[in-house]
Design a protein around this motif. Structure first.
Motif, PDB file in Angstrom:
ATOM      1  N   PHE A  37     -18.507  -0.623   5.820  1.00 49.66           N
ATOM      2  CA  PHE A  37     -17.714   0.247   4.940  1.00 49.66           C
ATOM      3  C   PHE A  37     -18.510   0.713   3.729  1.00 49.66           C
ATOM      4  N   GLU A  38     -19.386  -0.128   3.203  1.00 53.71           N
ATOM      5  CA  GLU A  38     -20.184   0.301   2.041  1.00 53.71           C
ATOM      6  C   GLU A  38     -21.035   1.520   2.393  1.00 53.71           C
ATOM      7  N   GLN A  39     -21.575   1.534   3.615  1.00 56.22           N
ATOM      8  CA  GLN A  39     -22.381   2.684   4.034  1.00 56.22           C
ATOM      9  C   GLN A  39     -21.498   3.921   4.230  1.00 56.22           C
ATOM     10  N   VAL A  40     -20.285   3.736   4.755  1.00 55.27           N
ATOM     11  CA  VAL A  40     -19.366   4.862   4.885  1.00 55.27           C
ATOM     12  C   VAL A  40     -19.076   5.445   3.501  1.00 55.27           C
ATOM     13  N   LYS A  41     -18.868   4.546   2.535  1.00 53.67           N
ATOM     14  CA  LYS A  41     -18.540   4.974   1.162  1.00 53.67           C
ATOM     15  C   LYS A  41     -19.718   5.678   0.498  1.00 53.67           C
ATOM     16  N   LEU A  42     -20.922   5.134   0.652  1.00 50.37           N
ATOM     17  CA  LEU A  42     -22.077   5.659  -0.075  1.00 50.37           C
ATOM     18  C   LEU A  42     -22.835   6.733   0.705  1.00 50.37           C
ATOM     19  N   ASP A  43     -23.133   6.463   1.979  1.00 48.39           N
ATOM     20  CA  ASP A  43     -23.998   7.367   2.741  1.00 48.39           C
ATOM     21  C   ASP A  43     -23.265   8.606   3.240  1.00 48.39           C
ATOM     22  N   LEU A  44     -21.959   8.554   3.299  1.00 48.28           N
ATOM     23  CA  LEU A  44     -21.199   9.735   3.704  1.00 48.28           C
ATOM     24  C   LEU A  44     -20.390  10.290   2.534  1.00 48.28           C
ATOM     25  N   ASP A  45     -19.482   9.463   1.984  1.00 46.94           N
ATOM     26  CA  ASP A  45     -18.619   9.963   0.912  1.00 46.94           C
ATOM     27  C   ASP A  45     -19.408  10.316  -0.342  1.00 46.94           C
ATOM     28  N   HIS A  46     -20.194   9.369  -0.850  1.00 50.20           N
ATOM     29  CA  HIS A  46     -20.909   9.596  -2.101  1.00 50.20           C
ATOM     30  C   HIS A  46     -21.926  10.735  -1.959  1.00 50.20           C
ATOM     31  N   GLN A  47     -22.574  10.817  -0.810  1.00 50.92           N
ATOM     32  CA  GLN A  47     -23.528  11.908  -0.571  1.00 50.92           C
ATOM     33  C   GLN A  47     -22.820  13.227  -0.281  1.00 50.92           C
ATOM     34  N   ASP A  48     -21.497  13.151  -0.061  1.00 48.37           N
ATOM     35  CA  ASP A  48     -20.674  14.337   0.211  1.00 48.37           C
ATOM     36  C   ASP A  48     -21.210  15.119   1.407  1.00 48.37           C
ATOM     37  N   VAL A  49     -21.460  14.386   2.499  1.00 46.76           N
ATOM     38  CA  VAL A  49     -21.892  15.023   3.737  1.00 46.76           C
ATOM     39  C   VAL A  49     -20.856  14.769   4.824  1.00 46.76           C
ATOM     40  N   GLY A  50     -20.897  15.598   5.838  1.00 48.61           N
ATOM     41  CA  GLY A  50     -19.921  15.507   6.904  1.00 48.61           C
ATOM     42  C   GLY A  50     -20.458  14.781   8.121  1.00 48.61           C
ATOM     43  N   ALA A  51     -19.562  14.151   8.854  1.00 48.21           N
ATOM     44  CA  ALA A  51     -19.900  13.472  10.096  1.00 48.21           C
ATOM     45  C   ALA A  51     -18.608  13.224  10.859  1.00 48.21           C
ATOM     46  N   VAL A  52     -18.745  12.875  12.123  1.00 48.14           N
ATOM     47  CA  VAL A  52     -17.599  12.516  12.944  1.00 48.14           C
ATOM     48  C   VAL A  52     -17.763  11.056  13.348  1.00 48.14           C
ATOM     49  N   LEU A  53     -16.829  10.217  12.944  1.00 47.04           N
ATOM     50  CA  LEU A  53     -16.810   8.818  13.370  1.00 47.04           C
ATOM     51  C   LEU A  53     -15.766   8.689  14.471  1.00 47.04           C
ATOM     52  N   VAL A  54     -16.174   8.204  15.632  1.00 47.66           N
ATOM     53  CA  VAL A  54     -15.267   8.045  16.768  1.00 47.66           C
ATOM     54  C   VAL A  54     -15.220   6.573  17.140  1.00 47.66           C
ATOM     55  N   SER A  55     -14.072   5.956  16.945  1.00 43.66           N
ATOM     56  CA  SER A  55     -13.953   4.532  17.242  1.00 43.66           C
ATOM     57  C   SER A  55     -13.308   4.322  18.601  1.00 43.66           C
ATOM     58  N   ALA A  56     -13.500   3.132  19.129  1.00 44.32           N
ATOM     59  CA  ALA A  56     -12.784   2.666  20.314  1.00 44.32           C
ATOM     60  C   ALA A  56     -12.196   1.309  19.968  1.00 44.32           C
ATOM     61  N   GLY A  57     -11.261   0.867  20.773  1.00 44.65           N
ATOM     62  CA  GLY A  57     -10.713  -0.477  20.575  1.00 44.65           C
ATOM     63  C   GLY A  57      -9.402  -0.538  19.831  1.00 44.65           C
ATOM     64  N   GLY A  58      -9.008   0.555  19.176  1.00 47.51           N
ATOM     65  CA  GLY A  58      -7.722   0.557  18.480  1.00 47.51           C
ATOM     66  C   GLY A  58      -7.582  -0.623  17.536  1.00 47.51           C
ATOM     67  N   SER A  59      -6.359  -1.150  17.436  1.00 53.85           N
ATOM     68  CA  SER A  59      -6.117  -2.289  16.551  1.00 53.85           C
ATOM     69  C   SER A  59      -6.482  -3.609  17.209  1.00 53.85           C
ATOM     70  N   TYR A  60      -6.224  -3.733  18.521  1.00 56.45           N
ATOM     71  CA  TYR A  60      -6.427  -5.020  19.193  1.00 56.45           C
ATOM     72  C   TYR A  60      -6.631  -4.839  20.695  1.00 56.45           C
ATOM     73  N   ASP A  61      -7.251  -3.723  21.095  1.00 57.82           N
ATOM     74  CA  ASP A  61      -7.504  -3.490  22.524  1.00 57.82           C
ATOM     75  C   ASP A  61      -8.395  -4.573  23.118  1.00 57.82           C
TER      76      ASP A  61
END
Length: 299
Positions: free
Chosen positions: A83-107
Motif C-alpha cells: 500500500f505504501e507504494q500505491v500511495k507514493l509511486d502512483l498517487d503521490h507521483q500523480d500517474v495513472g495505472a490499472v490495478l487488476v486484482s483476483a481473489g476477491g475477499s476470500y476466494d
C-alpha cells in the motif's frame, strides 16, 4: 463459462497486441496465463517475482515513462501488502495505472488470512482519484478492463472474484442501473452480489439498483431512486468490507431523511478455511442471510 480471472488474462493479452503503450506487470501470480503474450511482447510482459512492492514500484515507473501499465496479482498482494507504494509511486507521483486484482475477499480461503482482502476498497478510499470497478460477470470484467486500459492516465482498480452473476448486465462505467422498482426501500447491489440480492428481496416491495462501478459513486441515481420511491430506507450489499460505501451514500442523501444499512464482509475474522461459497454464507451474504437482515431492517 470462464472465470473473471481467465477472461482478464485473455483480454489483457489481446490488448497488448492492440496498443503498444500497454504493459502487463506480474508478481508470479497468473504468469502461466501470459506465456504466449510474453513471447510476443517480451518487453511489455514483466514478471518481477514474488516482490509485490516492486510490482507496484515498477508499475509507477512505467507510468512515469509514458506507458499505460496493468499490474495484477491477488488483492491482498496488490493493495494491502504494497500500500505504501500505491500511495507514493502512483498517487503521490500523480500517474495513472490499472490495478487488476483476483481473489476477491476470500476466494482463496484455503490460503488463510494472508490471501484474504475484504478491506481493499476501503483502503483505496483513503487515497484520491481512484476509479473502482467491481464487475459481476466475466463479460462485464472484459468491458471494464478495456475501458480502464483506454482511460487516459487515470488510476483504476478492477476487482475480480470467483463469485459471478448468471448473466452480464452491461452498465456504463460510473452509472447505477435500476433493475426493479418498489416503494418500501432501495437496495444497491454491487457486482457479484446482484443475483443473491434479487433472490433475497423476491416478493418485497423494494427497488434494486446495480453497480459495477462504485468509485466514483453515482449519487445522482441513488438520490433520484430514493425520491421516486418515497423510501427512507437504503441497503448497500457489497462483496467486501461491510459499510465501505455507507459514507458515500450518506453524502448523496444528506438533504433527505433516511436510514442506511451496510451489508458485506464482517470485520470479525473467520478463522476457518473452506471455500469462498462457505465464507459467503458465513458472512450472511447468501440469499437467506441477506433476506433475514434486509427484512429485519425494513421492519
Amino acid at each position: 463459462m470462464d472465470t473473471m480471472r481467465e477472461r482478464f488474462a485473455t483480454t489483457a493479452s489481446r490488448l497488448l497486441d492492440e496498443d503498444p503503450r500497454l504493459a502487463v506487470v506480474l508478481a508470479v501470480i497468473s504468469s502461466d496465463r501470459f506465456k504466449d503474450a510474453a513471447r510476443a511482447h517480451p518487453d511489455r510482459v514483466i514478471d518481477v517475482g514474488i516482490r509485490e512492492q516492486l510490482l507496484v514500484g515498477a508499475t509507477g515507473g512505467l507510468a512515469l515513462a509514458g506507458m499505460r501499465p496493468i499490474a495484477h496479482t491477488f488483492a491482498s498482494f496488490l493493495v494491502e501488502r504494497p500500500f505504501e507504494q500505491v500511495k507514493l509511486d502512483l498517487d503521490h507521483q500523480d500517474v495513472g495505472a490499472v490495478l487488476v486484482s483476483a481473489g476477491g475477499s476470500y476466494d482463496i480461503a484455503a490460503g488463510g488470512r494472508t490471501h484474504q482482502a475484504p478491506g481493499d476498497v476501503a483502503l483505496l478510499d483513503t487515497l484520491d482519484g481512484w476509479t473502482v470497478h467491481v464487475p459481476g460477470h466475466p463479460d462485464e470484467a472484459e468491458a471494464l478492463l478495456r475501458h480502464a486500459a483506454a482511460d487516459g492516465d487515470h488510476r483504476v482498480y478492477v476487482r475480480l472474484g470467483e463469485q459471478s452473476n448468471r448473466d452480464p448486465l452491461h452498465v456504463p462505467p460510473g452509472v447505477f442501473r435500476t433493475v426493479r422498482t418498489g416503494g418500501a426501500g432501495v437496495v444497491l447491489a454491487v457486482g457479484p452480489m446482484l443475483d443473491a440480492t434479487l433472490e433475497a428481496v423476491e416478493g418485497l416491495d423494494v427497488s434494486v439498483l446495480y453497480a459495477s462501478t462504485v468509485r466514483p459513486f453515482d449519487a445522482h441515481t441513488l438520490r433520484a431512486e430514493v425520491r421516486r420511491a418515497g423510501a427512507a430506507d437504503v441497503v448497500l450489499v457489497e462483496p467486501y468490507l461491510a459499510g465501505t460505501s455507507v459514507p458515500y451514500a450518506a453524502e448523496a442523501l444528506a438533504d433527505t431523511p433516511h436510514r442506511l444499512l451496510g451489508l458485506g464482509t464482517a470485520r470479525r475474522e473467520l478463522r476457518r478455511y473452506g471455500t469462498w461459497a462457505e465464507h459467503v454464507t458465513a458472512h450472511g451474504l447468501d440469499p437467506a442471510g441477506l433476506r433475514s437482515r434486509i427484512t429485519a431492517f425494513l421492519r
